[in-house]
Design a protein around this motif. Structure first.
Motif, PDB file in Angstrom:
ATOM      1  N   SER A 128       0.527  -0.882   0.150  1.00  0.00           N
ATOM      2  CA  SER A 128      -0.297   0.142  -0.280  1.00  0.00           C
ATOM      3  C   SER A 128       1.077   1.531  -0.571  1.00  0.00           C
ATOM      4  O   SER A 128       0.721   2.551  -0.237  1.00  0.00           O
ATOM      5  CB  SER A 128      -0.904   0.506   1.134  1.00  0.00           C
ATOM      6  OG  SER A 128      -1.126   1.056   1.938  1.00  0.00           O
ATOM      7  N   TYR A 160       1.820   1.392  -3.386  1.00  0.00           N
ATOM      8  CA  TYR A 160       0.613   2.544  -4.618  1.00  0.00           C
ATOM      9  C   TYR A 160       1.068   4.415  -4.732  1.00  0.00           C
ATOM     10  O   TYR A 160       0.740   4.706  -4.793  1.00  0.00           O
ATOM     11  CB  TYR A 160      -0.578   1.490  -4.382  1.00  0.00           C
ATOM     12  CG  TYR A 160      -0.765   0.658  -5.132  1.00  0.00           C
ATOM     13  CD1 TYR A 160      -0.345   0.597  -6.261  1.00  0.00           C
ATOM     14  CD2 TYR A 160      -1.067  -1.177  -4.587  1.00  0.00           C
ATOM     15  CE1 TYR A 160      -0.327  -0.566  -6.847  1.00  0.00           C
ATOM     16  CE2 TYR A 160      -0.732  -2.143  -5.437  1.00  0.00           C
ATOM     17  CZ  TYR A 160      -0.152  -1.577  -6.311  1.00  0.00           C
ATOM     18  OH  TYR A 160      -0.151  -2.993  -6.858  1.00  0.00           O
ATOM     19  N   ARG A 165      -1.473   5.990  -6.675  1.00  0.00           N
ATOM     20  CA  ARG A 165      -2.424   5.394  -7.183  1.00  0.00           C
ATOM     21  C   ARG A 165      -3.189   5.109  -5.629  1.00  0.00           C
ATOM     22  O   ARG A 165      -2.793   3.428  -4.977  1.00  0.00           O
ATOM     23  CB  ARG A 165      -1.695   3.761  -7.409  1.00  0.00           C
ATOM     24  CG  ARG A 165      -1.204   3.571  -8.708  1.00  0.00           C
ATOM     25  CD  ARG A 165      -2.512   4.561  -9.864  1.00  0.00           C
ATOM     26  NE  ARG A 165      -3.534   3.505  -9.673  1.00  0.00           N
ATOM     27  CZ  ARG A 165      -3.116   2.045 -11.115  1.00  0.00           C
ATOM     28  NH1 ARG A 165      -2.284   1.715 -11.474  1.00  0.00           N
ATOM     29  NH2 ARG A 165      -4.531   0.945 -11.016  1.00  0.00           N
ATOM     30  N   TRP A 166      -3.865   5.615  -5.731  1.00  0.00           N
ATOM     31  CA  TRP A 166      -4.430   5.915  -4.408  1.00  0.00           C
ATOM     32  C   TRP A 166      -5.542   5.232  -4.437  1.00  0.00           C
ATOM     33  O   TRP A 166      -6.422   4.750  -3.254  1.00  0.00           O
ATOM     34  CB  TRP A 166      -5.206   7.517  -3.909  1.00  0.00           C
ATOM     35  CG  TRP A 166      -3.860   8.314  -3.352  1.00  0.00           C
ATOM     36  CD1 TRP A 166      -3.393   9.244  -4.224  1.00  0.00           C
ATOM     37  CD2 TRP A 166      -3.290   8.556  -2.179  1.00  0.00           C
ATOM     38  NE1 TRP A 166      -2.060   9.634  -4.018  1.00  0.00           N
ATOM     39  CE2 TRP A 166      -2.327   9.243  -2.757  1.00  0.00           C
ATOM     40  CE3 TRP A 166      -2.788   7.603  -1.227  1.00  0.00           C
ATOM     41  CZ2 TRP A 166      -0.889   9.258  -1.761  1.00  0.00           C
ATOM     42  CZ3 TRP A 166      -2.155   7.967  -0.177  1.00  0.00           C
ATOM     43  CH2 TRP A 166      -1.287   9.049  -0.698  1.00  0.00           C
ATOM     44  N   ASP A 167      -6.356   4.749  -4.977  1.00  0.00           N
ATOM     45  CA  ASP A 167      -7.155   3.298  -5.284  1.00  0.00           C
ATOM     46  C   ASP A 167      -7.096   2.652  -4.949  1.00  0.00           C
ATOM     47  O   ASP A 167      -8.260   1.832  -4.234  1.00  0.00           O
ATOM     48  CB  ASP A 167      -7.594   3.916  -7.050  1.00  0.00           C
ATOM     49  CG  ASP A 167      -6.687   3.619  -8.133  1.00  0.00           C
ATOM     50  OD1 ASP A 167      -5.530   4.003  -7.392  1.00  0.00           O
ATOM     51  OD2 ASP A 167      -6.722   2.349  -8.901  1.00  0.00           O
ATOM     52  N   ARG A 168      -5.680   2.307  -5.542  1.00  0.00           N
ATOM     53  CA  ARG A 168      -5.132   0.771  -5.109  1.00  0.00           C
ATOM     54  C   ARG A 168      -4.872   0.716  -3.359  1.00  0.00           C
ATOM     55  O   ARG A 168      -4.754  -0.114  -2.950  1.00  0.00           O
ATOM     56  CB  ARG A 168      -4.066   0.183  -5.321  1.00  0.00           C
ATOM     57  CG  ARG A 168      -3.964  -0.026  -6.883  1.00  0.00           C
ATOM     58  CD  ARG A 168      -4.311  -1.667  -7.251  1.00  0.00           C
ATOM     59  NE  ARG A 168      -4.528  -1.292  -8.366  1.00  0.00           N
ATOM     60  CZ  ARG A 168      -3.686  -2.370  -9.003  1.00  0.00           C
ATOM     61  NH1 ARG A 168      -3.104  -2.891  -8.264  1.00  0.00           N
ATOM     62  NH2 ARG A 168      -4.255  -2.817 -10.844  1.00  0.00           N
ATOM     63  N   ASP A 195      -6.240   3.094  -0.962  1.00  0.00           N
ATOM     64  CA  ASP A 195      -8.034   1.945  -0.677  1.00  0.00           C
ATOM     65  C   ASP A 195      -8.419   0.795  -0.066  1.00  0.00           C
ATOM     66  O   ASP A 195      -8.925   0.174   0.277  1.00  0.00           O
ATOM     67  CB  ASP A 195      -9.186   3.317  -1.290  1.00  0.00           C
ATOM     68  CG  ASP A 195      -9.092   4.617  -1.278  1.00  0.00           C
ATOM     69  OD1 ASP A 195      -8.184   4.976  -0.098  1.00  0.00           O
ATOM     70  OD2 ASP A 195      -9.749   5.420  -1.420  1.00  0.00           O
ATOM     71  N   GLU A 196      -8.301   0.231  -1.410  1.00  0.00           N
ATOM     72  CA  GLU A 196      -8.114  -1.253  -1.875  1.00  0.00           C
ATOM     73  C   GLU A 196      -7.880  -1.971  -0.965  1.00  0.00           C
ATOM     74  O   GLU A 196      -8.956  -3.084  -0.705  1.00  0.00           O
ATOM     75  CB  GLU A 196      -8.444  -1.846  -3.092  1.00  0.00           C
ATOM     76  CG  GLU A 196      -8.914  -2.393  -3.837  1.00  0.00           C
ATOM     77  CD  GLU A 196      -8.168  -2.741  -5.384  1.00  0.00           C
ATOM     78  OE1 GLU A 196      -7.496  -3.383  -5.501  1.00  0.00           O
ATOM     79  OE2 GLU A 196      -8.348  -2.039  -6.295  1.00  0.00           O
ATOM     80  N   ARG A 203      -6.508  -1.457   1.720  1.00  0.00           N
ATOM     81  CA  ARG A 203      -6.830  -0.746   2.983  1.00  0.00           C
ATOM     82  C   ARG A 203      -8.350  -1.809   3.483  1.00  0.00           C
ATOM     83  O   ARG A 203      -8.856  -2.446   4.007  1.00  0.00           O
ATOM     84  CB  ARG A 203      -7.683   1.001   3.352  1.00  0.00           C
ATOM     85  CG  ARG A 203      -6.063   1.521   3.625  1.00  0.00           C
ATOM     86  CD  ARG A 203      -6.812   2.179   4.397  1.00  0.00           C
ATOM     87  NE  ARG A 203      -5.639   3.310   4.713  1.00  0.00           N
ATOM     88  CZ  ARG A 203      -5.309   4.743   3.820  1.00  0.00           C
ATOM     89  NH1 ARG A 203      -6.283   5.076   3.714  1.00  0.00           N
ATOM     90  NH2 ARG A 203      -4.169   5.098   4.081  1.00  0.00           N
ATOM     91  N   SER A 204      -9.185  -1.591   2.202  1.00  0.00           N
ATOM     92  CA  SER A 204     -10.402  -2.475   3.539  1.00  0.00           C
ATOM     93  C   SER A 204      -9.914  -4.372   3.169  1.00  0.00           C
ATOM     94  O   SER A 204     -10.851  -4.628   3.775  1.00  0.00           O
ATOM     95  CB  SER A 204     -11.379  -2.532   1.923  1.00  0.00           C
ATOM     96  OG  SER A 204     -11.055  -2.696   0.431  1.00  0.00           O
TER      97      SER A 204
END
Length: 541
Positions: free
Chosen positions: A494, A497, A502-505, A507-508, A510-511
């Motif tokens: 993370s 990224y 690549r903040w979308d990654r 967040d991904e 984190r979930s």
DNA sequence: CTAGGGTTAG
């Protein structure tokens, strides 16, 4: 004459005597008569006497002479039997040279001396102690009649190679084949349970130990070790206290080590006070202090060691020096190192690592040079190189790191392990040499080394630092494939990224952490200096 | 003449 030699075997046998014997053997084989009045000796008598000669050489810890004697027997085409071979196999084991063992195995096959259960068992033992697990298992599989000893040999074979799951598999197979268990079996079973941290299974074995009721000192030691490994110090103490009668050093040592590893210092000191503490007990206790970063307890151990006069024991000093180094006390470590009369490879490696882990890479490299200058008295091994490389990495010593990595193979003939490559990649990555990083990786793969999680971590870090987006994503993918549930790795990926935006990654991931119920582990840099709440008074040795 | 317990470095 032979009587004479047998007598010498028991007193002052050395290499000269052995060459003397070899001379006599050669003479006998040429003239079929002994040089002295030992005329009535038959060949079988002669064989059994050479056998006991070889056996006693091995028993006396002189495998070299045993091997020379055996070798000259074979060269002279003298007759040997299965008994000769079992002794010689033990010699090979002591020498830890599997090629010699393989040679003996071949000769056994040729003479048909390899067929018995005892012969095959000693082969299994030899192969496993020389590090050839596959060969050991192969011999076991060929065995016609397997007794408990054979099964036990196989069991310790897997334990020696640190394969406890396979060891438990052997135990189950023994159950299926209705092999009657011996105290040796239970010992190995407890070792397996200890390394698997299998509390319930271990408790069941404890029950069997009680039923067996034999060899209680050895089995109690194994039980203490098992209970300490699974964190049940109270059970370990119970085993210790409930054994009436004589207890030996090993048993005390096992309990001391177990208490310290579980931070039960009060009990550890109390046990040490029961007998005069020995160097081994203190050494293992110190490991516990290092593991717990407990400078306070470590200093207590140090003072006990000084009072008992153990300051010349290299192993103990190594453990002390390492304890100080891990607790950040480099100068204390250094004065210990300077005081060691006979420094071994571990002394040097610990001290190099002490500098490296405390950010003093330059001194680590200098000490490594000094070690090499000592005239090859102590050779660096792969752990030494790892310490130097990691010191270079932590202090940004790029050129020194490169030089060291070259030395490893070219001067010392060592094969770099994945860990060495990981350090090297780390050094190159920090220096901004991203192409060098990938060259190193490709070289490693070409050498037939499979990338480990540690390698992918190093590659990923290098890519983060150097904004190597595409290949970084590749490394990230491999890392998560190899270790999908390790939170520290997910955090690392993370961070990569985040570094490339690549903040979308991010967040991904984190979930992903949330759904898997993983939490980021907290760092900890505490060491225990004061020994608060500890039983300092119980130290009355 | 084969098997077993505690012992330092990554």
């Amino acid at each position: 004459m032979i009587q004479n030699l047998r007598h010498k075997t028991c007193s002052t046998l050395n290499l000269n005597h052995v060459s003397n014997i070899i001379g006599i053997i050669n003479h006998y084989l040429h003239h079929k008569t002994f040089t002295t009045n030992f005329s009535s000796s038959s060949l079988t008598q002669y064989i059994s006497q050479t056998n006991s000669l070889i056996a006693s050489l091995v028993r006396r810890g002189d495998p070299v002479s045993a091997w020379i004697l055996f070798h000259s027997l074979r060269r002279a085409r003298a007759d040997v039997d299965a008994y000769t071979f079992t002794s010689v196999l033990r010699a090979c084991t002591l020498l830890h040279i599997s090629q010699l063992g393989t040679q003996v195995h071949a000769q056994m096959v040729k003479t048909g001396a390899d067929s018995g259960t005892v012969a095959k068992t000693s082969l299994v033992d030899m192969y496993s102690k020389c590090g050839s697990l596959d060969e050991a298992v192969k011999v076991f599989d060929e065995m016609g009649l397997r007794d408990v000893v054979a099964w036990n040999a196989l069991l310790s074979c897997f334990l020696r190679c640190d394969l406890p799951v396979e060891a438990v598999g052997v135990l189950r197979a023994m159950g299926r084949e209705n092999v009657e268990l011996s105290e040796f079996t239970l010992c190995s079973a407890l070792k397996s349970c200890a390394s698997l941290k299998a509390l319930e299974l271990g408790r069941q074995v404890h029950g069997l130990v009680v039923c067996m009721g034999r060899d209680m000192v050895v089995l109690s030691t194994a039980l203490i070790d098992f209970y300490s490994s699974v964190g049940c110090v109270d059970d370990a103490l119970k085993v210790f206290c409930s054994l009436k009668g004589w207890k030996d050093d090993m048993m005390y040592n096992s309990l001391v080590s177990g208490c310290v590893r579980n931070r039960r210092y009060g009990e550890a000191f109390r046990v040490m006070g029961l007998v005069r503490p020995n160097a081994v007990a203190l050494t293992s206790a110190l490991v516990g202090c290092s593991e717990n970063l407990d400078l306070w307890a470590g200093k207590q151990m140090h003072s006990v060691a000084v009072r008992q006069g153990f300051t010349r024991e290299t192993q103990l000093c190594n453990a002390l020096l390492d304890m100080y180094a891990k607790c950040g006390k480099v100068s204390l470590a250094q004065s210990l190192f300077d005081g060691i009369c006979e420094k071994d490879v571990i002394s040097w490696t610990c001290m190099i690592d002490a500098y490296g882990r405390n950010g003093r890479g330059r001194e680590a490299v200098l000490l490594f040079q000094e070690m090499r200058k000592e005239g090859g008295k102590v050779l660096p091994n792969s752990v030494t190189f790892l310490s130097v490389l990691s010191a270079c990495g932590h202090s940004g010593l790029v050129e020194e790191g490169k030089k060291c990595f070259k030395l490893l193979r070219e001067k010392y003939g060592l094969e770099p392990d994945p860990e060495h490559y990981a350090c090297y990649i780390d050094i190159l990555g920090r220096a901004g040499n991203i192409e060098g990083v990938w060259t190193a990786y490709h070289n490693m793969v070409e050498q037939g080394t499979r990338p480990t999680a540690g390698i992918w971590v190093a590659l990923l870090n290098a890519c983060s630092l150097n904004h190597d987006v595409e290949r970084g994503e590749l490394a990230a993918k491999h890392l998560l494939q190899l270790e999908p549930n390790k939170s520290s790795y997910i955090v690392l990926v993370s961070n990569f990224y985040a570094a490339i935006g690549r903040w979308d990654r991010v967040d991904e991931l984190r979930s992903v952490m949330r759904t898997k119920g993983l939490v980021k582990e907290a760092g900890n840099s505490w060491i225990n200096v004061l020994g608060l709440n500890q039983h300092a008074r119980s130290l009355s040795v």
